[in-house]
Design an enzyme around this catalytic site. Structure first.
Site, short mmCIF file in Angstrom:
data_model
loop_
_atom_site.label_atom_id
_atom_site.label_comp_id
_atom_site.label_asym_id
_atom_site.label_seq_id
_atom_site.Cartn_x
_atom_site.Cartn_y
_atom_site.Cartn_z
N TYR A 75 33.33 12.11 -26.95
CA TYR A 75 32.70 13.34 -26.45
C TYR A 75 31.18 13.20 -26.52
O TYR A 75 30.47 13.53 -25.55
CB TYR A 75 33.16 14.54 -27.28
CG TYR A 75 32.59 15.85 -26.80
CD1 TYR A 75 33.08 16.46 -25.64
CD2 TYR A 75 31.57 16.49 -27.51
CE1 TYR A 75 32.55 17.66 -25.20
CE2 TYR A 75 31.05 17.69 -27.06
CZ TYR A 75 31.54 18.28 -25.91
OH TYR A 75 31.02 19.47 -25.47
N SER A 102 25.52 19.04 -24.66
CA SER A 102 25.94 19.41 -26.02
C SER A 102 24.98 18.79 -27.02
O SER A 102 24.47 17.68 -26.79
CB SER A 102 27.36 18.91 -26.30
OG SER A 102 27.70 19.11 -27.66
#
Length: 268
Positions: free
Chosen positions: A143, A130
């Site tokens: 995250y 990501s």
């Protein structure tokens, strides 16, 4: 020429589903994974039960695939989960759970597939990370940490496996229109929390970004392009120009200026 065999974790929805469908159209033999494969139907994709957090489940899934195909040409690690919240108010059990899926789960699968590819003297592994993994984002810090850890681990893996004929790369997506917002763990916005206002503002903005995100088929096309490369780069980024540019800025701006830029972006 026989079809190349692709193994995709987390292929039942979102980016993983789009990748699987696209590769079927490109004449690959695609095996996807899901914890409950009997409930999943994706055109042309064969599903195998897999929980990446359970080593025995990983062993069983890889063994089943080898029994069926006797090889794995591509492994695409896409299975993952989101998590939001002030780090102080996020239960440690949830932090461990997301690391088990996004980081340790990926390592479980890679380490089970590597001996297969080493024996073949060929293979390619693509880790879906990501853009959030390049920076510590407010209220998405855990995250960011899971994806950042995977980015760095891939760098180490590549050097360690170079002599085996196995390639590895990361592809980091920005915001795409998927169901990740619905499936991620949200630390509750507590009335008496000192983070209440800023967290709610950031949460609303994150959901807007996902809702307005790009078509995940764009990610599928990029994955396919990287699969064709004889000598892939370590890192690829896919998303809005500003999202990709923000990674470049982090390398050139002083830390505090970059921090202010992020806070302004998230309106905190």
């Amino acid at each position: 020429m026989s079809q190349k065999v692709v193994f995709i974790t987390g292929a039942s929805s979102g980016i993983g589903k789009s990748i699987a469908e696209f590769l079927v159209q490109k004449n690959y033999r695609v095996y996807g994974t899901s914890r409950n494969p009997k409930q999943i139907e994706v055109n042309g994709v064969y599903f195998i039960a897999l929980d990446v957090t359970q080593p025995e489940s990983v062993k069983k899934a890889v063994a089943e695939l080898i029994q069926k195909e006797n090889r794995i040409d591509y492994l695409i690690n896409n299975a993952g989960m989101g998590i939001t919240g002030p780090i102080e108010e996020t239960p440690l059990s949830e932090i461990k759970r997301v690391f088990d899926t996004n980081y340790f789960g990926v390592i479980n699968v890679i380490n089970e597939v590597l001996p297969v590819m080493r024996n073949q003297k060929s293979g390619s592994i693509i880790n879906i990370t990501s853009i959030a993994g390049y920076m510590g984002l407010p209220f998405r810090g855990i995250y960011s940490a899971t994806k950042g850890a995977l980015e760095l681990t891939t760098e180490a893996y590549r050097m360690e496996i170079k002599d085996f004929g196995v390639k590895m790369a990361n592809i980091a997506p920005g915001d795409f229109a998927t169901n990740i917002a619905a499936g991620r763990y949200h630390a509750p916005v507590c009335e008496n929390s000192p983070y209440k206002a800023k967290y709610q503002t950031t949460l609303d903005l994150m959901d807007q970004h996902v809702d307005a995100g790009k078509d995940p088929m764009i990610m599928a096309e990029r994955v396919y392009e990287v699969m064709q490369k004889e000598n892939p780069r370590i890192h690829y980024k896919v998303g809005e120009w500003l999202q990709k540019f923000s990674v470049a800025l982090k390398h050139v701006l002083p830390d505090k200026i970059y921090e202010k830029m992020l806070m302004k972006h998230y309106k905190i």
